[in-house]
Design a protein around this motif. Structure first.
Motif, mmCIF file in Angstrom:
data_model
loop_
_atom_site.group_PDB
_atom_site.id
_atom_site.type_symbol
_atom_site.label_atom_id
_atom_site.label_comp_id
_atom_site.label_asym_id
_atom_site.label_seq_id
_atom_site.Cartn_x
_atom_site.Cartn_y
_atom_site.Cartn_z
ATOM 1 N N ALA A 1 -18.296 20.877 5.625
ATOM 2 C CA ALA A 1 -18.520 22.308 5.852
ATOM 3 C C ALA A 1 -19.350 22.536 7.115
ATOM 4 O O ALA A 1 -19.091 23.475 7.882
ATOM 5 C CB ALA A 1 -19.210 22.933 4.639
ATOM 6 N N ASP A 2 -20.366 21.675 7.340
ATOM 7 C CA ASP A 2 -21.171 21.769 8.555
ATOM 8 C C ASP A 2 -20.302 21.649 9.801
ATOM 9 O O ASP A 2 -20.437 22.420 10.757
ATOM 10 C CB ASP A 2 -22.201 20.638 8.603
ATOM 11 N N LEU A 3 -19.424 20.658 9.797
ATOM 12 C CA LEU A 3 -18.647 20.375 10.996
ATOM 13 C C LEU A 3 -17.537 21.388 11.206
ATOM 14 O O LEU A 3 -17.191 21.714 12.347
ATOM 15 C CB LEU A 3 -18.097 18.948 10.943
ATOM 16 N N VAL A 4 -16.974 21.916 10.122
ATOM 17 C CA VAL A 4 -15.990 22.999 10.255
ATOM 18 C C VAL A 4 -16.668 24.225 10.865
ATOM 19 O O VAL A 4 -16.111 24.891 11.758
ATOM 20 C CB VAL A 4 -15.365 23.331 8.888
ATOM 21 N N ALA A 5 -17.888 24.521 10.415
ATOM 22 C CA ALA A 5 -18.630 25.657 10.968
ATOM 23 C C ALA A 5 -18.972 25.414 12.441
ATOM 24 O O ALA A 5 -18.907 26.340 13.265
ATOM 25 C CB ALA A 5 -19.898 25.897 10.161
ATOM 26 N N THR A 6 -19.309 24.181 12.789
ATOM 27 C CA THR A 6 -19.608 23.852 14.182
ATOM 28 C C THR A 6 -18.370 24.010 15.047
ATOM 29 O O THR A 6 -18.440 24.515 16.174
ATOM 30 C CB THR A 6 -20.147 22.415 14.286
ATOM 31 N N GLU A 7 -17.221 23.605 14.518
ATOM 32 C CA GLU A 7 -15.973 23.754 15.272
ATOM 33 C C GLU A 7 -15.671 25.234 15.520
ATOM 34 O O GLU A 7 -15.277 25.626 16.620
ATOM 35 C CB GLU A 7 -14.819 23.088 14.535
ATOM 36 N N ARG A 8 -15.886 26.054 14.503
ATOM 37 C CA ARG A 8 -15.675 27.492 14.692
ATOM 38 C C ARG A 8 -16.618 28.039 15.763
ATOM 39 O O ARG A 8 -16.240 28.892 16.575
ATOM 40 C CB ARG A 8 -15.896 28.240 13.372
ATOM 41 N N LYS A 9 -17.849 27.548 15.745
ATOM 42 C CA LYS A 9 -18.850 28.042 16.703
ATOM 43 C C LYS A 9 -18.458 27.688 18.134
ATOM 44 O O LYS A 9 -18.526 28.551 19.035
ATOM 45 C CB LYS A 9 -20.225 27.463 16.371
ATOM 46 N N VAL A 10 -18.032 26.452 18.371
ATOM 47 C CA VAL A 10 -17.686 26.076 19.741
ATOM 48 C C VAL A 10 -16.401 26.780 20.180
ATOM 49 O O VAL A 10 -16.262 27.135 21.359
ATOM 50 C CB VAL A 10 -17.568 24.544 19.910
ATOM 51 N N GLN A 11 -15.480 27.011 19.261
ATOM 52 C CA GLN A 11 -14.285 27.766 19.610
ATOM 53 C C GLN A 11 -14.657 29.197 19.990
ATOM 54 O O GLN A 11 -14.120 29.762 20.958
ATOM 55 C CB GLN A 11 -13.301 27.776 18.432
ATOM 56 N N ALA A 12 -15.588 29.795 19.249
ATOM 57 C CA ALA A 12 -16.033 31.148 19.568
ATOM 58 C C ALA A 12 -16.758 31.181 20.908
ATOM 59 O O ALA A 12 -16.597 32.135 21.695
ATOM 60 C CB ALA A 12 -16.939 31.679 18.460
ATOM 61 N N LEU A 13 -17.553 30.145 21.196
ATOM 62 C CA LEU A 13 -18.220 30.066 22.490
ATOM 63 C C LEU A 13 -17.205 30.011 23.619
ATOM 64 O O LEU A 13 -17.348 30.690 24.643
ATOM 65 C CB LEU A 13 -19.114 28.825 22.542
ATOM 66 N N TRP A 14 -16.169 29.199 23.423
ATOM 67 C CA TRP A 14 -15.162 29.092 24.481
ATOM 68 C C TRP A 14 -14.418 30.418 24.664
ATOM 69 O O TRP A 14 -14.105 30.800 25.805
ATOM 70 C CB TRP A 14 -14.179 27.966 24.202
ATOM 71 N N THR A 15 -14.138 31.112 23.582
ATOM 72 C CA THR A 15 -13.497 32.426 23.693
ATOM 73 C C THR A 15 -14.363 33.375 24.518
ATOM 74 O O THR A 15 -13.866 34.114 25.376
ATOM 75 C CB THR A 15 -13.251 33.018 22.292
ATOM 76 N N ALA A 16 -15.683 33.342 24.283
ATOM 77 C CA ALA A 16 -16.597 34.188 25.046
ATOM 78 C C ALA A 16 -16.634 33.771 26.512
ATOM 79 O O ALA A 16 -16.705 34.630 27.413
ATOM 80 C CB ALA A 16 -17.991 34.126 24.437
ATOM 81 N N ILE A 17 -16.578 32.460 26.784
ATOM 82 C CA ILE A 17 -16.558 31.984 28.168
ATOM 83 C C ILE A 17 -15.280 32.432 28.866
ATOM 84 O O ILE A 17 -15.304 32.912 30.008
ATOM 85 C CB ILE A 17 -16.699 30.445 28.200
ATOM 86 N N GLU A 18 -14.146 32.304 28.188
ATOM 87 C CA GLU A 18 -12.876 32.745 28.772
ATOM 88 C C GLU A 18 -12.892 34.243 29.047
ATOM 89 O O GLU A 18 -12.373 34.714 30.070
ATOM 90 C CB GLU A 18 -11.717 32.394 27.814
ATOM 91 N N ARG A 19 -13.513 35.004 28.153
ATOM 92 C CA ARG A 19 -13.612 36.454 28.351
ATOM 93 C C ARG A 19 -14.427 36.767 29.607
ATOM 94 O O ARG A 19 -14.068 37.641 30.403
ATOM 95 C CB ARG A 19 -14.238 37.104 27.121
#
Length: 286
Positions: free
Chosen positions: A214-232
């Motif tokens: 669960a920790d690592l799934v949440a971390t994966e979501r977080k880095v994906q969200a960070l990348w989405t913000a960077i792309e934006r």
């Protein structure tokens, strides 16, 4: 590239992810503009201490002593200085450099109060790892040490030359370690048993954490969200500044709107701009 390999859309390391979370404009200055930064005594000291601890484990276990570590210090500093002569300009005079080396010695001595290197045989040191997530985002970084038990359990170890964070900041400190655990999970299919941060500053402390899926799934979501913000931000050209106490140490204050500055025009983004060097430097997170 084969048809089964994902197209890499960009790359993130823990330090660059941390930059964006700290201040999107700082991320832009470092990754997009690639503005030069003056070497800091703290970062370079961390690099030297890391180099000594890496090479300490080249010695046979019985020889891994405080004295052996201290003998490695000046040769590693001289090697680094030969590679980056600008590091010598960090000091006002010889006395300041002597004090700086003394602080590094104290950190190495403190290390032996936290771990017994004669009882350890690391499986990997300064291990470069990378994994590409399903959406094409590459995660990458350097792991200071990987220990593998005879039964196969993996411990991820990172040395920090600062002081241990207070309880309110432990989550931020553990993000880097969960990032590495996520990369190893995606690479090897198994979750590391333990994440361990060894703090060599202050009084010395070891922070341990056992991650789960669960920790690592949440971390994966977080880095994906960070990348989405960077792309934006890449698409809009808007890189917001986020003032904090860290601004006092930023090399780019003159260009920051928070301090009356004007950032330079955003350079044109070229393919692969976020997928560059694998060489670890003194500005990488330590």
């Amino acid at each position: 590239m084969t048809l089964t390999e994902p197209v890499i859309i960009g790359a993130l390391s823990p330090s660059r992810a941390g930059d964006f979370m700290t201040c999107p404009l700082l991320y832009r200055f470092r990754v997009i503009d690639r503005l030069p930064e003056k070497p800091s005594q703290a970062a370079v000291r961390g690099t030297v201490v890391h180099a000594v601890l890496e090479r300490l484990y080249d010695l046979p276990a019985p020889r891994r002593s405080v004295a052996a570590a201290l003998e490695l210090l000046e040769p590693q500093w001289e090697r680094l200085l030969a590679e980056e002569p600008a590091f010598g300009e960090m000091f006002a005079d010889d006395a300041e450099q002597v004090t700086w080396l003394g602080q590094a010695r104290a950190m190495l001595e403190r290390y032996f109060t936290l771990e017994d290197p004669t009882r350890l045989e690391p499986a990997e040191r300064e291990l470069y790892v990378e994994a590409v997530l399903a959406g094409g985002l590459m995660l990458r970084g350097y792991i200071d040490r990987l220990d593998v038990a005879p039964t196969g359990e993996v411990r991820v170890v990172d040395y920090k030359t600062g002081s241990a964070p207070g309880p309110d900041f432990e989550a931020k400190a553990l993000f880097q370690m969960k990032f590495y655990a996520l990369v190893l999970w995606r690479l090897r299919g198994s979750i590391p048993r333990l994440l361990q941060l060894v703090y060599l500053g202050g009084g010395g402390e070891v922070l341990r954490y056992a991650p789960d899926e669960a920790d690592l799934v949440a971390t994966e979501r977080k880095v994906q969200a960070l990348w989405t913000a960077i792309e934006r931000a890449l698409e809009s050209g808007e890189w917001r500044s986020r003032p904090s106490r860290l601004c006092d140490w930023c090399d780019h204050k003159e260009l920051c709107p928070e301090f009356g500055g004007t950032p330079p025009p955003v350079p044109a983004r070229q393919p692969g701009d976020t997928v560059r060097s694998r060489r670890r430097s003194a500005t990488d997170e330590l």
